[in-house]
Design a protein around this motif. Sequence first.
Motif, PDB file in Angstrom:
ATOM      1  N   PHE A  96      26.504  11.389 -24.200  1.00 34.92           N
ATOM      2  CA  PHE A  96      27.927  11.569 -23.950  1.00 34.92           C
ATOM      3  C   PHE A  96      28.602  12.325 -25.095  1.00 34.92           C
ATOM      4  N   GLY A  97      28.074  12.124 -26.317  1.00 37.85           N
ATOM      5  CA  GLY A  97      28.743  12.671 -27.499  1.00 37.85           C
ATOM      6  C   GLY A  97      29.709  11.688 -28.117  1.00 37.85           C
ATOM      7  N   ALA A  98      29.609  10.414 -27.685  1.00 36.97           N
ATOM      8  CA  ALA A  98      30.460   9.374 -28.272  1.00 36.97           C
ATOM      9  C   ALA A  98      29.933   8.996 -29.649  1.00 36.97           C
ATOM     10  N   MET A  99      30.818   8.576 -30.527  1.00 36.27           N
ATOM     11  CA  MET A  99      30.432   8.157 -31.868  1.00 36.27           C
ATOM     12  C   MET A  99      30.598   6.636 -31.993  1.00 36.27           C
ATOM     13  N   ALA A 100      30.030   6.069 -33.064  1.00 33.16           N
ATOM     14  CA  ALA A 100      30.025   4.609 -33.213  1.00 33.16           C
ATOM     15  C   ALA A 100      30.398   4.217 -34.635  1.00 33.16           C
ATOM     16  N   SER A 101      31.365   3.306 -34.759  1.00 36.49           N
ATOM     17  CA  SER A 101      31.776   2.761 -36.050  1.00 36.49           C
ATOM     18  C   SER A 101      31.470   1.271 -36.026  1.00 36.49           C
ATOM     19  N   VAL A 102      30.505   0.838 -36.835  1.00 38.73           N
ATOM     20  CA  VAL A 102      29.929  -0.496 -36.660  1.00 38.73           C
ATOM     21  C   VAL A 102      30.077  -1.348 -37.918  1.00 38.73           C
ATOM     22  N   PHE A 103      29.897  -2.658 -37.735  1.00 40.09           N
ATOM     23  CA  PHE A 103      29.697  -3.563 -38.864  1.00 40.09           C
ATOM     24  C   PHE A 103      28.245  -3.429 -39.319  1.00 40.09           C
ATOM     25  N   SER A 104      28.001  -3.692 -40.601  1.00 35.69           N
ATOM     26  CA  SER A 104      26.613  -3.639 -41.071  1.00 35.69           C
ATOM     27  C   SER A 104      25.810  -4.808 -40.513  1.00 35.69           C
TER      28      SER A 104
ATOM     29  N   ILE B  19      19.480   2.266 -35.605  1.00 37.98           N
ATOM     30  CA  ILE B  19      19.029   2.668 -34.262  1.00 37.98           C
ATOM     31  C   ILE B  19      19.971   3.722 -33.681  1.00 37.98           C
ATOM     32  N   LEU B  20      21.264   3.493 -33.841  1.00 40.07           N
ATOM     33  CA  LEU B  20      22.233   4.476 -33.350  1.00 40.07           C
ATOM     34  C   LEU B  20      22.022   5.824 -34.043  1.00 40.07           C
ATOM     35  N   HIS B  21      21.887   5.773 -35.361  1.00 42.74           N
ATOM     36  CA  HIS B  21      21.699   6.998 -36.145  1.00 42.74           C
ATOM     37  C   HIS B  21      20.426   7.731 -35.710  1.00 42.74           C
ATOM     38  N   LYS B  22      19.337   6.993 -35.554  1.00 45.86           N
ATOM     39  CA  LYS B  22      18.060   7.622 -35.185  1.00 45.86           C
ATOM     40  C   LYS B  22      18.115   8.234 -33.789  1.00 45.86           C
ATOM     41  N   ASN B  23      19.034   7.771 -32.966  1.00 44.54           N
ATOM     42  CA  ASN B  23      19.188   8.329 -31.617  1.00 44.54           C
ATOM     43  C   ASN B  23      20.189   9.481 -31.570  1.00 44.54           C
ATOM     44  N   GLY B  24      20.707   9.862 -32.729  1.00 42.75           N
ATOM     45  CA  GLY B  24      21.593  11.017 -32.777  1.00 42.75           C
ATOM     46  C   GLY B  24      23.063  10.703 -32.596  1.00 42.75           C
ATOM     47  N   VAL B  25      23.430   9.430 -32.725  1.00 45.30           N
ATOM     48  CA  VAL B  25      24.840   9.047 -32.624  1.00 45.30           C
ATOM     49  C   VAL B  25      25.473   9.107 -34.018  1.00 45.30           C
ATOM     50  N   VAL B  26      26.579   9.819 -34.142  1.00 44.90           N
ATOM     51  CA  VAL B  26      27.298   9.850 -35.423  1.00 44.90           C
ATOM     52  C   VAL B  26      27.844   8.451 -35.679  1.00 44.90           C
ATOM     53  N   THR B  27      27.317   7.800 -36.717  1.00 46.24           N
ATOM     54  CA  THR B  27      27.575   6.377 -36.948  1.00 46.24           C
ATOM     55  C   THR B  27      28.207   6.157 -38.318  1.00 46.24           C
ATOM     56  N   SER B  28      29.180   5.263 -38.352  1.00 50.20           N
ATOM     57  CA  SER B  28      29.786   4.889 -39.633  1.00 50.20           C
ATOM     58  C   SER B  28      29.756   3.377 -39.779  1.00 50.20           C
ATOM     59  N   ILE B  29      29.881   2.926 -41.025  1.00 48.11           N
ATOM     60  CA  ILE B  29      30.020   1.504 -41.339  1.00 48.11           C
ATOM     61  C   ILE B  29      31.485   1.257 -41.678  1.00 48.11           C
TER      62      ILE B  29
ATOM     63  N   SER C 158      26.308   8.794 -45.959  1.00 50.13           N
ATOM     64  CA  SER C 158      27.031   9.528 -44.909  1.00 50.13           C
ATOM     65  C   SER C 158      27.819   8.580 -44.017  1.00 50.13           C
ATOM     66  N   MET C 159      27.331   7.354 -43.903  1.00 48.75           N
ATOM     67  CA  MET C 159      27.985   6.390 -43.014  1.00 48.75           C
ATOM     68  C   MET C 159      29.320   5.878 -43.555  1.00 48.75           C
ATOM     69  N   ILE C 160      29.621   6.170 -44.802  1.00 47.48           N
ATOM     70  CA  ILE C 160      30.931   5.778 -45.338  1.00 47.48           C
ATOM     71  C   ILE C 160      31.697   6.996 -45.870  1.00 47.48           C
TER      72      ILE C 160
ATOM     73  N   ILE D  91      35.560   6.474 -46.858  1.00 53.83           N
ATOM     74  CA  ILE D  91      36.490   6.475 -45.730  1.00 53.83           C
ATOM     75  C   ILE D  91      36.163   5.300 -44.815  1.00 53.83           C
ATOM     76  N   ASP D  92      37.168   4.535 -44.464  1.00 50.39           N
ATOM     77  CA  ASP D  92      36.996   3.383 -43.566  1.00 50.39           C
ATOM     78  C   ASP D  92      37.635   3.718 -42.223  1.00 50.39           C
ATOM     79  N   ALA D  93      36.811   3.825 -41.178  1.00 47.47           N
ATOM     80  CA  ALA D  93      37.315   4.223 -39.854  1.00 47.47           C
ATOM     81  C   ALA D  93      37.934   3.072 -39.083  1.00 47.47           C
ATOM     82  N   HIS D  94      37.883   1.868 -39.637  1.00 52.88           N
ATOM     83  CA  HIS D  94      38.488   0.717 -38.947  1.00 52.88           C
ATOM     84  C   HIS D  94      39.097  -0.220 -39.981  1.00 52.88           C
TER      85      HIS D  94
END
Length: 450
Positions: A287-295, A314-324, A355-357, A80-83
Amino acid sequence: MKEYIAIVLLLLFSQAVQSQQKGTVLIKNGTVLTITKGTMEATDVLIKDGVISKIGKGLSTPKGAQTIDATGMYVMPGIIDAHSHIALDAVNEATSPVTAEVWTGDAINPLDVSIYRALAGGVTISHALHGSANAIGGQSETIKHRYGTVDPDALRMKEAPRTIKFALGENPTRVHGGGNGIVPRTRMGVEAVFRSSFSEARQYMKAWDEYNAGKSKKGYKGTAPQYDLRLETLADILKGDIIVHCHSYRADEIYMLMQVCKDFGIKKLVFQHVNEGFKVAPELAEFGAMASVFSDWWAYKFEVYYSTAYNATILHKNGVVTSINSDSGELIRHLYHEAAKTQKYGGLSDNDALSMITINPAKQLGIESRVGSIEEGKDGDIAIFKNHPLSIYTIPMMTIVDGVVEFDRENDPDDMRIYVDPKETIDVTLHGTGHAGDRCMQDAEFLFHE
């Protein structure tokens, strides 16, 4: 001539119906990467009428069902591509800093061969985002890659929640302040656009609430407020009915938007790109915000000068739901490689990287109850790889959407274009690297003034 037209119409109708069909298929003896329930060796997955009905060993093939031998193969959820901006005829409505009334769902192009190219990389769903020209852009559409139809409606994932695109930084200030001499010209102007728009939406909601409460009362003489689709959409954001996806780079701006959202009670927030997200990872998690990032994309313009390939980890280790994500018609074809970079830069486990994809972008789009993992009851969206999908030697072999095989490396024709443009002189296979496929500012380039 009439016969010819009738045949064409029948063919088009047949394609549309076929694209909406749910398939039944048994995938046998694969290594199943469920994402949420571990890895299962030598396991079968039965998809019945488009839904995963059973996972186990030695399953029987239903009568008339297709059987796929996945011995030696890896079976994972559809990527799944979120962007993304593939399958869109138009990306930006750049005529105002606020265009919440427009919707990319009105610009779906099912003929875009990029859909097939994404399928060839195991991608079954993409988020067809509005561009980033406006502080508050248009609503976006989550699409399933049901390639082969000419019907735009067939691509919609109708169960997906509504989403909308916001943007911070250079893009909205250059287009509107630099290009048209209107707000926002600066970063503080972008914040002002958010606050004034949501304040206006609150007043709009209040006016309608008062009217609806009073109209049934005896002697009430009020009139209905004027309907405004832009304000209706903004009001729906305030009500929590729409997920905000915001183009972002700098940490200070990311933090600013979280403060704006807190002030207006907005909780559904996903940041896109988020190149300096690692600087505010604890705040994003709180905040509960999520992050969709470039690798590993950055330094392609001034505001993206600073980032790190460790951002996702870093985002993942801090508990942010992160995708690539890809934001590209080229990178979308190998998101599995992009996800694998989190293992080089951060040492994530196979499951966390995948999980990030899969399940993480599903959460960001609000569709995790339907897709993103291999579980009974979920949609039959599957990607089958030769070699582990995080290996540099992996090869996508087959992609299935709703139980229908949409990509088959061994058997598909060489040319999968639905419509061949007679003016096209070459097959525009994307060989570019880096940010070459980005369409975030399509339809708005002429407004750029440095």
